[in-house]
Design an enzyme around this catalytic site. Structure first.
Site, PDB file in Angstrom:
ATOM      1  N   ASP A  21       0.019   0.230  -1.870  1.00  0.00           N
ATOM      2  CA  ASP A  21       0.104  -0.424  -0.572  1.00  0.00           C
ATOM      3  C   ASP A  21       0.147  -1.935  -0.847  1.00  0.00           C
ATOM      4  OD1 ASP A  21      -0.487  -1.717   1.825  1.00  0.00           O
ATOM      5  OD2 ASP A  21      -2.042  -0.295   2.405  1.00  0.00           O
ATOM      6  N   ILE A  22       1.217  -2.584  -0.448  1.00  0.00           N
ATOM      7  CA  ILE A  22       1.423  -3.996  -0.784  1.00  0.00           C
ATOM      8  C   ILE A  22       0.325  -4.895  -0.196  1.00  0.00           C
ATOM      9  CG2 ILE A  22       2.947  -4.590   1.168  1.00  0.00           C
ATOM     10  CD1 ILE A  22       4.712  -6.096  -0.951  1.00  0.00           C
ATOM     11  N   ASP A  45       5.590  -4.154   7.740  1.00  0.00           N
ATOM     12  CA  ASP A  45       5.316  -5.164   8.777  1.00  0.00           C
ATOM     13  C   ASP A  45       4.040  -4.804   9.544  1.00  0.00           C
ATOM     14  OD1 ASP A  45       6.030  -7.496  10.033  1.00  0.00           O
ATOM     15  OD2 ASP A  45       7.640  -6.621  11.243  1.00  0.00           O
ATOM     16  N   THR A 132      14.678  -0.009   3.057  1.00  0.00           N
ATOM     17  CA  THR A 132      14.844   1.431   2.754  1.00  0.00           C
ATOM     18  C   THR A 132      13.930   2.336   3.597  1.00  0.00           C
ATOM     19  OG1 THR A 132      13.267   1.458   0.902  1.00  0.00           O
ATOM     20  CG2 THR A 132      15.554   0.905   0.393  1.00  0.00           C
TER      21      THR A 132
HETATM   22  N1  APR Z   1       3.189  -1.092   1.157  1.00  0.00           N
HETATM   23  C1  APR Z   1       4.320  -0.947   0.441  1.00  0.00           C
HETATM   24  N2  APR Z   1       5.415  -0.311   0.924  1.00  0.00           N
HETATM   25  C2  APR Z   1       5.328   0.192   2.179  1.00  0.00           C
HETATM   26  C3  APR Z   1       4.178   0.072   2.994  1.00  0.00           C
HETATM   27  C4  APR Z   1       3.067  -0.609   2.425  1.00  0.00           C
HETATM   28  N3  APR Z   1       1.938  -0.789   3.101  1.00  0.00           N
HETATM   29  N4  APR Z   1       4.437   0.671   4.179  1.00  0.00           N
HETATM   30  C5  APR Z   1       5.680   1.176   4.131  1.00  0.00           C
HETATM   31  N5  APR Z   1       6.231   0.905   2.924  1.00  0.00           N
HETATM   32  C6  APR Z   1       7.555   1.240   2.385  1.00  0.00           C
HETATM   33  C7  APR Z   1       8.385   2.256   3.150  1.00  0.00           C
HETATM   34  O1  APR Z   1       7.950   3.577   2.800  1.00  0.00           O
HETATM   35  C8  APR Z   1       9.780   1.958   2.624  1.00  0.00           C
HETATM   36  O2  APR Z   1       9.950   2.523   1.324  1.00  0.00           O
HETATM   37  O3  APR Z   1       8.383   0.069   2.419  1.00  0.00           O
HETATM   38  C9  APR Z   1       9.764   0.424   2.463  1.00  0.00           C
HETATM   39  C10 APR Z   1      10.430  -0.356   3.582  1.00  0.00           C
HETATM   40  O4  APR Z   1      10.165   0.269   4.828  1.00  0.00           O
HETATM   41  P1  APR Z   1       9.955  -0.509   6.212  1.00  0.00           P
HETATM   42  O5  APR Z   1       8.611  -1.145   6.217  1.00  0.00           O
HETATM   43  O6  APR Z   1      10.291   0.433   7.304  1.00  0.00           O
HETATM   44  O7  APR Z   1      11.017  -1.736   6.150  1.00  0.00           O
HETATM   45  P2  APR Z   1      12.589  -1.804   6.501  1.00  0.00           P
HETATM   46  O8  APR Z   1      13.323  -0.569   6.168  1.00  0.00           O
HETATM   47  O9  APR Z   1      13.049  -3.105   5.904  1.00  0.00           O
HETATM   48  O10 APR Z   1      12.611  -1.918   8.076  1.00  0.00           O
HETATM   49  C11 APR Z   1      12.178  -3.091   8.705  1.00  0.00           C
HETATM   50  O11 APR Z   1      10.840  -1.873  10.277  1.00  0.00           O
HETATM   51  O12 APR Z   1       8.648  -1.903  10.890  1.00  0.00           O
HETATM   52  C12 APR Z   1       9.852  -2.423  11.124  1.00  0.00           C
HETATM   53  O13 APR Z   1       9.319  -4.642  11.894  1.00  0.00           O
HETATM   54  C13 APR Z   1       9.967  -3.904  10.887  1.00  0.00           C
HETATM   55  O14 APR Z   1      11.854  -3.861  12.283  1.00  0.00           O
HETATM   56  C14 APR Z   1      11.447  -4.000  10.935  1.00  0.00           C
HETATM   57  C15 APR Z   1      11.904  -2.790  10.168  1.00  0.00           C
END
Ligand code: APR
Length: 184
Positions: A21-22, A45, A132
């Protein structure tokens, strides 16, 4: 042995892959997967705002007032309650199936993130797999773009010495590990 950790050197810097988890990994800056409106959401986010606290959303008001953050660009705020000094809010492209066009925008988002990290002299920067998740970019296409862009920045020998991709699930980690092997 930790099969979830892979790393490679690029110039004076190192690039690591890890499962996690980042919002729990200490760094100088973390990159958030934001949207153009900078209004928060789910995924990375959601976690960033939940853990970082409400001040991050307030800090972003300045950028929202200027029209937000176009796809392929990034803005920066302090990390507040997160274990980082800075949060770089980057907007990756929504996958629409064109290919090259989205790949170029994804490269721009990582490049813009690295430029902001350099401006703040960050040595360790954590990255998620931009686009992704909710944005549906196929991970096997996104991983090579993400890694070659960040590896290119490390190789230049700027302030960033350690780039860590913090990946949330094993499938994503496997795709990134494969792309990292291909890059080396
Ligand atoms: N830590 C690391 N990676 C994470 C975490 C976390 N806490 N939560 C989710 N992920 C992973 C997801 O499983 C995926 O592999 O991060 C990757 C990117 O997923 P998203 O967060 O959905 O980002 P993205 O595809 O760029 O979409 C962005 O989603 O939540 C909304 O506000 C955001 O509208 C924007 C969109």
């Amino acid at each position: 042995m930790n099969p979830a950790l892979t790393e490679a050197s690029f110039g004076p810097g190192v690039l690591r892959l890890m499962l996690g988890d980042i919002t729990r990994v200490s760094a100088d800056a973390l990159v958030n997967a934001a949207n153009e409106g900078l209004v928060g959401g789910g995924g990375v986010d959601g976690a960033v705002h939940r853990v970082g606290g409400p001040q991050i959303m307030k800090d972003l008001a300045l950028y929202r007032a200027r029209g937000g953050c176009p796809t392929g660009s990034a803005v920066i705020t302090p990390g507040h309650a997160l274990p980082v000094k800075w949060v770089i809010h980057a907007v990756g492209p929504i996958w629409r199936g064109f290919g090259t066009q989205e790949e170029l925008l994804l490269e721009d988002a990582y490049q813009a993130s690295c430029a902001l990290a350099a401006e703040k002299s960050c040595a360790k920067v954590t990255f998620p797999s931009l686009s992704t998740g909710a944005y549906c970019f196929p991970v096997e296409k996104a991983a090579p773009v993400a890694l070659r862009t960040v590896a290119g920045e490390l190789a230049k020998g700027g302030s960033m010495k350690e780039a860590v991709f913090v990946l949330f699930d094993r499938g994503t980690l496997t795709a990134y590990a494969r792309a990292l092997s291909a890059l080396k």
